[in-house]
Design an enzyme around this catalytic site. Sequence first.
Site, PDB file in Angstrom:
ATOM      1  N   LEU A  15      -0.892  -8.301  -2.936  1.00 40.51           N
ATOM      2  CA  LEU A  15      -2.074  -7.470  -2.719  1.00 40.51           C
ATOM      3  C   LEU A  15      -2.487  -6.842  -4.052  1.00 40.51           C
ATOM      4  CD1 LEU A  15      -3.926  -6.377  -0.427  1.00 40.51           C
ATOM      5  CD2 LEU A  15      -2.663  -4.243  -0.711  1.00 40.51           C
ATOM      6  N   GLU A  61       6.322  -8.396  -4.100  1.00 41.51           N
ATOM      7  CA  GLU A  61       5.994  -6.969  -3.974  1.00 41.51           C
ATOM      8  C   GLU A  61       6.904  -6.340  -2.935  1.00 41.51           C
ATOM      9  OE1 GLU A  61       1.836  -6.724  -2.715  1.00 41.51           O
ATOM     10  OE2 GLU A  61       2.079  -8.551  -1.568  1.00 41.51           O
ATOM     11  N   LYS A  66      -6.186  -8.110   2.527  1.00 46.47           N
ATOM     12  CA  LYS A  66      -5.441  -7.015   3.182  1.00 46.47           C
ATOM     13  C   LYS A  66      -5.626  -7.111   4.696  1.00 46.47           C
ATOM     14  CE  LYS A  66      -4.357  -2.103   2.477  1.00 46.47           C
ATOM     15  NZ  LYS A  66      -2.910  -2.266   2.331  1.00 46.47           N
ATOM     16  N   TYR A 109      -7.860  -4.112   6.678  1.00 41.26           N
ATOM     17  CA  TYR A 109      -7.720  -2.654   6.704  1.00 41.26           C
ATOM     18  C   TYR A 109      -7.650  -2.090   5.309  1.00 41.26           C
ATOM     19  CZ  TYR A 109      -2.661  -2.783   5.634  1.00 41.26           C
ATOM     20  OH  TYR A 109      -1.437  -2.942   5.022  1.00 41.26           O
TER      21      TYR A 109
HETATM   22  N1  PDD Z   1      -0.057  -0.756   1.761  1.00 36.41           N
HETATM   23  N2  PDD Z   1       1.251  -4.419  -1.510  1.00 36.41           N
HETATM   24  C1  PDD Z   1       1.248  -4.403  -0.166  1.00 36.41           C
HETATM   25  C2  PDD Z   1       1.831  -5.556   0.568  1.00 36.41           C
HETATM   26  C3  PDD Z   1       0.699  -3.302   0.526  1.00 36.41           C
HETATM   27  O1  PDD Z   1       0.681  -3.299   1.874  1.00 36.41           O
HETATM   28  C4  PDD Z   1       0.175  -2.216  -0.212  1.00 36.41           C
HETATM   29  C5  PDD Z   1      -0.434  -1.010   0.450  1.00 36.41           C
HETATM   30  C6  PDD Z   1       0.214  -2.286  -1.622  1.00 36.41           C
HETATM   31  C7  PDD Z   1      -0.351  -1.183  -2.489  1.00 36.41           C
HETATM   32  O2  PDD Z   1      -1.748  -1.179  -2.452  1.00 36.41           O
HETATM   33  P1  PDD Z   1      -2.581   0.176  -2.673  1.00 36.41           P
HETATM   34  O3  PDD Z   1      -2.147   0.705  -3.980  1.00 36.41           O
HETATM   35  O4  PDD Z   1      -3.974  -0.269  -2.650  1.00 36.41           O
HETATM   36  O5  PDD Z   1      -2.222   1.119  -1.540  1.00 36.41           O
HETATM   37  C8  PDD Z   1       0.747  -3.409  -2.228  1.00 36.41           C
HETATM   38  C9  PDD Z   1      -0.648   0.337   2.490  1.00 36.41           C
HETATM   39  C10 PDD Z   1      -0.452   1.669   1.840  1.00 36.41           C
HETATM   40  C11 PDD Z   1      -0.170   0.297   3.922  1.00 36.41           C
HETATM   41  O6  PDD Z   1      -0.134  -0.806   4.453  1.00 36.41           O
HETATM   42  O7  PDD Z   1       0.118   1.338   4.511  1.00 36.41           O
END
Ligand code: PDD
Length: 285
Positions: free
Chosen positions: A204, A179, A146, A32
């Site tokens: 991620l 994270e 992801k 996703y």
């Molecule tokens: N999540 N780390 C994890 C585990 C994440 O699920 C996310 C983002 C990030 C940040 O990635 P980005 O900057 O590309 O949004 C880091 C999204 C927002 C979610 O699952 O809703």
Amino acid sequence: MRTVFVNGEYCLENAARVSVFDRGFLFSDGVYEVTSVIEGRLVDNPRHLQRLHRSLEALAMPCPMPDADIHAMQEQLVARNSLQEGLVYLQVTRGAADRDFVYPQQVKPSVVAFTQAKSILQNPKAETGLRVISVPDIRWQRRDIKTIGLLAPSMAKQQAILAGVDDAWMVDEAGLITEGSSNNCYILTADDIILTRPLSRDILHGITRRALLQVAAELNLEVTERAFSVAEAQRAKEAFISSAATFCLPVTQVDGRQIGDGKPGPVYRRLRDAYIEFARESIRG
Ligand code: PDD
């Protein structure tokens, strides 16, 4: 009621259907992306689509639509739902096939997308900060993909809420923070160096992280990509997170210990403002 996108069609959310044999449902066999929307426009979306390809390739899953069509569909959803500010969620699963651990051949990937209204620019936490607890990182070893397998971070977040705080920072077996439940983490050390964990399979590869490091360089802020411990975070001058859903938000408490003076710090503020400027440029450009 929202209009959502399911396998080539726009329909009302209560009429949307996917198969009970969809491998996303049975195996979490899907990936996703979450793209933020401000002023009715998608922020930094080409990089999200780039990462979508990376995730799909890691799972030997074909991309179901050309990027231009995905982007146009996401824009359609924003328009049809009159979304000014919030998120577009996009999910691709391997598709529907009789239950079998082996990847089925010649199945059509399922594509689902929907919008979520959310206040991003005026998020009250940008002023008050987040309190976090640390929890063991119990996820698998390919956190760079992801995938929609989000039970471990969901458990971590739930544990945080039950503990009366906002989020959980996950800690690996070496005692280093990987994270947040759905965001990347940063601290500012006593000698004004921003630390964030380097890219690897452990985290991620955040799209917001990438842009934030870019704006940090433009602001002449010193950044070192290295992992840090909970104790280092507790001694830090400042702490913050980044994600598409939050942009950059301050962290003011880790495991009950106040960070700095317990208020969002100046480096965080400069980064949030600079990221918002980056986002505004990204929707114009
Ligand atoms: N999540 N780390 C994890 C585990 C994440 O699920 C996310 C983002 C990030 C940040 O990635 P980005 O900057 O590309 O949004 C880091 C999204 C927002 C979610 O699952 O809703």
